[in-house]
Design a protein around this motif. Structure first.
Motif, PDB file in Angstrom:
ATOM      1  N   ASP A   1       0.835  -1.209   0.000  1.00  0.00           N
ATOM      2  CA  ASP A   1       0.000   0.000   0.000  1.00  0.00           C
ATOM      3  C   ASP A   1       0.868   1.256   0.000  1.00  0.00           C
ATOM      4  OD1 ASP A   1      -2.493   1.486   2.225  1.00  0.00           O
ATOM      5  OD2 ASP A   1      -2.296   1.564   0.038  1.00  0.00           O
ATOM      6  N   LEU A   2       1.802   1.294  -0.905  1.00  0.00           N
ATOM      7  CA  LEU A   2       2.730   2.422  -0.947  1.00  0.00           C
ATOM      8  C   LEU A   2       2.019   3.716  -1.320  1.00  0.00           C
ATOM      9  CD1 LEU A   2       5.721   0.524  -2.496  1.00  0.00           C
ATOM     10  CD2 LEU A   2       5.865   1.963  -0.454  1.00  0.00           C
ATOM     11  N   LYS A   3       2.493   4.811  -0.722  1.00  0.00           N
ATOM     12  CA  LYS A   3       1.931   6.130  -0.935  1.00  0.00           C
ATOM     13  C   LYS A   3       3.001   7.070  -1.493  1.00  0.00           C
ATOM     14  CE  LYS A   3      -1.019   5.413   3.107  1.00  0.00           C
ATOM     15  NZ  LYS A   3      -1.453   5.939   4.419  1.00  0.00           N
ATOM     16  N   PRO A   4       2.600   8.129  -2.167  1.00  0.00           N
ATOM     17  CA  PRO A   4       3.602   9.070  -2.690  1.00  0.00           C
ATOM     18  C   PRO A   4       4.547   9.592  -1.610  1.00  0.00           C
ATOM     19  CG  PRO A   4       1.480   9.505  -3.698  1.00  0.00           C
ATOM     20  CD  PRO A   4       1.238   8.461  -2.641  1.00  0.00           C
ATOM     21  N   GLU A   5       4.047   9.732  -0.403  1.00  0.00           N
ATOM     22  CA  GLU A   5       4.899  10.237   0.677  1.00  0.00           C
ATOM     23  C   GLU A   5       5.934   9.217   1.148  1.00  0.00           C
ATOM     24  OE1 GLU A   5       1.552  10.250   0.588  1.00  0.00           O
ATOM     25  OE2 GLU A   5       0.682   9.789   2.563  1.00  0.00           O
ATOM     26  N   ASP A   6       5.872   7.995   0.635  1.00  0.00           N
ATOM     27  CA  ASP A   6       6.911   7.001   0.928  1.00  0.00           C
ATOM     28  C   ASP A   6       8.123   7.165   0.009  1.00  0.00           C
ATOM     29  OD1 ASP A   6       4.269   4.654   1.385  1.00  0.00           O
ATOM     30  OD2 ASP A   6       5.465   5.605   2.973  1.00  0.00           O
ATOM     31  N   THR A   7       8.000   8.042  -0.973  1.00  0.00           N
ATOM     32  CA  THR A   7       9.113   8.274  -1.890  1.00  0.00           C
ATOM     33  C   THR A   7      10.323   8.794  -1.135  1.00  0.00           C
ATOM     34  OG1 THR A   7       7.654   8.719  -3.771  1.00  0.00           O
ATOM     35  CG2 THR A   7       9.880   9.633  -3.872  1.00  0.00           C
ATOM     36  N   ALA A   8      11.447   8.104  -1.305  1.00  0.00           N
ATOM     37  CA  ALA A   8      12.670   8.457  -0.584  1.00  0.00           C
ATOM     38  C   ALA A   8      13.791   7.520  -1.018  1.00  0.00           C
ATOM     39  CB  ALA A   8      12.464   8.333   0.920  1.00  0.00           C
ATOM     40  N   VAL A   9      14.985   7.852  -0.589  1.00  0.00           N
ATOM     41  CA  VAL A   9      16.091   6.901  -0.673  1.00  0.00           C
ATOM     42  C   VAL A   9      16.061   6.084   0.613  1.00  0.00           C
ATOM     43  CG1 VAL A   9      18.585   6.577  -0.844  1.00  0.00           C
ATOM     44  CG2 VAL A   9      17.466   8.437  -2.109  1.00  0.00           C
ATOM     45  N   TYR A  10      16.040   4.776   0.465  1.00  0.00           N
ATOM     46  CA  TYR A  10      15.975   3.880   1.607  1.00  0.00           C
ATOM     47  C   TYR A  10      17.369   3.315   1.881  1.00  0.00           C
ATOM     48  CZ  TYR A  10      10.924   4.124   1.769  1.00  0.00           C
ATOM     49  OH  TYR A  10       9.630   4.566   1.913  1.00  0.00           O
ATOM     50  N   TYR A  11      17.787   3.441   3.135  1.00  0.00           N
ATOM     51  CA  TYR A  11      19.128   3.015   3.533  1.00  0.00           C
ATOM     52  C   TYR A  11      19.038   1.835   4.505  1.00  0.00           C
ATOM     53  CZ  TYR A  11      20.748   7.486   1.700  1.00  0.00           C
ATOM     54  OH  TYR A  11      21.029   8.560   0.883  1.00  0.00           O
ATOM     55  N   CYS A  12      19.834   0.840   4.235  1.00  0.00           N
ATOM     56  CA  CYS A  12      19.984  -0.268   5.170  1.00  0.00           C
ATOM     57  C   CYS A  12      20.932   0.151   6.285  1.00  0.00           C
ATOM     58  CB  CYS A  12      20.546  -1.480   4.432  1.00  0.00           C
ATOM     59  SG  CYS A  12      20.744  -2.960   5.452  1.00  0.00           S
ATOM     60  N   ASN A  13      20.630  -0.295   7.488  1.00  0.00           N
ATOM     61  CA  ASN A  13      21.415   0.069   8.656  1.00  0.00           C
ATOM     62  C   ASN A  13      21.719  -1.172   9.479  1.00  0.00           C
ATOM     63  OD1 ASN A  13      20.933   0.634  11.828  1.00  0.00           O
ATOM     64  ND2 ASN A  13      22.060   2.342  10.950  1.00  0.00           N
ATOM     65  N   ALA A  14      22.910  -1.218  10.018  1.00  0.00           N
ATOM     66  CA  ALA A  14      23.266  -2.291  10.956  1.00  0.00           C
ATOM     67  C   ALA A  14      24.017  -1.679  12.124  1.00  0.00           C
ATOM     68  CB  ALA A  14      24.127  -3.351  10.280  1.00  0.00           C
ATOM     69  N   ILE A  15      23.716  -2.175  13.309  1.00  0.00           N
ATOM     70  CA  ILE A  15      24.459  -1.802  14.510  1.00  0.00           C
ATOM     71  C   ILE A  15      25.280  -3.006  14.924  1.00  0.00           C
ATOM     72  CG2 ILE A  15      24.313  -1.070  16.906  1.00  0.00           C
ATOM     73  CD1 ILE A  15      21.660   0.281  16.207  1.00  0.00           C
ATOM     74  N   ALA A  16      26.560  -2.783  15.144  1.00  0.00           N
ATOM     75  CA  ALA A  16      27.455  -3.891  15.469  1.00  0.00           C
ATOM     76  C   ALA A  16      28.404  -3.485  16.582  1.00  0.00           C
ATOM     77  CB  ALA A  16      28.249  -4.303  14.232  1.00  0.00           C
ATOM     78  N   THR A  17      28.758  -4.460  17.392  1.00  0.00           N
ATOM     79  CA  THR A  17      29.764  -4.206  18.418  1.00  0.00           C
ATOM     80  C   THR A  17      31.137  -4.162  17.764  1.00  0.00           C
ATOM     81  OG1 THR A  17      29.885  -6.579  18.873  1.00  0.00           O
ATOM     82  CG2 THR A  17      28.419  -5.279  20.255  1.00  0.00           C
ATOM     83  N   VAL A  18      32.003  -3.288  18.275  1.00  0.00           N
ATOM     84  CA  VAL A  18      33.308  -3.090  17.638  1.00  0.00           C
ATOM     85  C   VAL A  18      34.473  -3.385  18.564  1.00  0.00           C
ATOM     86  CG1 VAL A  18      32.445  -1.475  15.921  1.00  0.00           C
ATOM     87  CG2 VAL A  18      33.210  -0.612  18.157  1.00  0.00           C
ATOM     88  N   ASN A  19      34.201  -3.670  19.846  1.00  0.00           N
ATOM     89  CA  ASN A  19      35.287  -4.050  20.730  1.00  0.00           C
ATOM     90  C   ASN A  19      34.742  -4.903  21.877  1.00  0.00           C
ATOM     91  OD1 ASN A  19      34.195  -2.317  22.704  1.00  0.00           O
ATOM     92  ND2 ASN A  19      35.471  -0.620  22.024  1.00  0.00           N
ATOM     93  N   ILE A  20      35.658  -5.437  22.704  1.00  0.00           N
ATOM     94  CA  ILE A  20      35.238  -6.352  23.767  1.00  0.00           C
ATOM     95  C   ILE A  20      34.494  -5.639  24.877  1.00  0.00           C
ATOM     96  CG2 ILE A  20      37.061  -7.995  23.261  1.00  0.00           C
ATOM     97  CD1 ILE A  20      38.602  -6.888  25.628  1.00  0.00           C
ATOM     98  N   GLU A  21      34.617  -4.313  24.934  1.00  0.00           N
ATOM     99  CA  GLU A  21      33.865  -3.549  25.941  1.00  0.00           C
ATOM    100  C   GLU A  21      32.406  -3.371  25.557  1.00  0.00           C
ATOM    101  OE1 GLU A  21      36.844  -2.466  24.783  1.00  0.00           O
ATOM    102  OE2 GLU A  21      38.070  -2.889  26.550  1.00  0.00           O
ATOM    103  N   GLY A  22      32.054  -3.750  24.323  1.00  0.00           N
ATOM    104  CA  GLY A  22      30.664  -3.661  23.891  1.00  0.00           C
ATOM    105  C   GLY A  22      30.300  -2.373  23.198  1.00  0.00           C
ATOM    106  N   ALA A  23      31.305  -1.539  22.871  1.00  0.00           N
ATOM    107  CA  ALA A  23      30.995  -0.327  22.129  1.00  0.00           C
ATOM    108  C   ALA A  23      30.388  -0.689  20.781  1.00  0.00           C
ATOM    109  CB  ALA A  23      32.256   0.496  21.929  1.00  0.00           C
ATOM    110  N   THR A  24      29.455   0.114  20.316  1.00  0.00           N
ATOM    111  CA  THR A  24      28.787  -0.184  19.057  1.00  0.00           C
ATOM    112  C   THR A  24      29.024   0.929  18.049  1.00  0.00           C
ATOM    113  OG1 THR A  24      26.723   0.841  19.801  1.00  0.00           O
ATOM    114  CG2 THR A  24      26.988  -1.525  20.188  1.00  0.00           C
ATOM    115  N   ARG A  25      28.762   0.564  16.793  1.00  0.00           N
ATOM    116  CA  ARG A  25      28.897   1.509  15.697  1.00  0.00           C
ATOM    117  C   ARG A  25      27.817   1.198  14.679  1.00  0.00           C
ATOM    118  NH1 ARG A  25      33.975   1.791  11.381  1.00  0.00           N
ATOM    119  NH2 ARG A  25      32.892   3.069   9.843  1.00  0.00           N
TER     120      ARG A  25
END
Length: 121
Positions: A84-108
């Motif tokens: 049920d897409l609408k004209p207001e859904d028009t956009a660039v869609y970006y995939c995103n991932a959050i991942a841990t980057v060190n043993i302390e649990g910091a994320t990026r």
């Protein structure tokens, strides 16, 4: 590092459907959440839907009941089924991932290159 590649965008008429896919590669075992954001011309990037490894989801109110996020962890892939897409859904869609980057649990956060979705008659 995590690399993300989206596919599935395009031109669709109002009321139509599209399915976006995003494949992750690299340090995929460090991923804790994957999802989708979008950015329309002249507007800020906004959350569409995300899904944590636990399966918990977070959806924007504007897409509830129309868009569904899912993940196939065996393929390191996240999908966004858009109905049920609408004209207001028009956009660039970006995939995103959050991942841990060190043993302390910091994320990026990591981002794909984006895929254009245009809803127009």
């Amino acid at each position: 590092q995590v690399q993300l590649v989206e596919s599935g965008g395009g031109l669709v008429q109002p009321g139509g459907s599209l399915r976006l896919s995003c494949v992750a590669s690299g340090r995929t075992r460090s991923i804790t959440s994957m999802g989708w954001y979008r950015q329309a011309p002249g507007k800020q990037r906004e959350l569409v839907a995300t899904m944590a490894n636990s399966g918990n989801t977070n959806d924007a109110d504007s897409v509830k009941g129309r868009f569904t996020i899912s993940r196939d962890n065996t393929r390191n892939t996240v999908y966004l089924q858009m109905n049920d897409l609408k004209p207001e859904d028009t956009a660039v869609y970006y995939c995103n991932a959050i991942a841990t980057v060190n043993i302390e649990g910091a994320t990026r956060q990591f981002w794909g290159q984006g895929t254009q979705v245009t809803v127009s008659s």
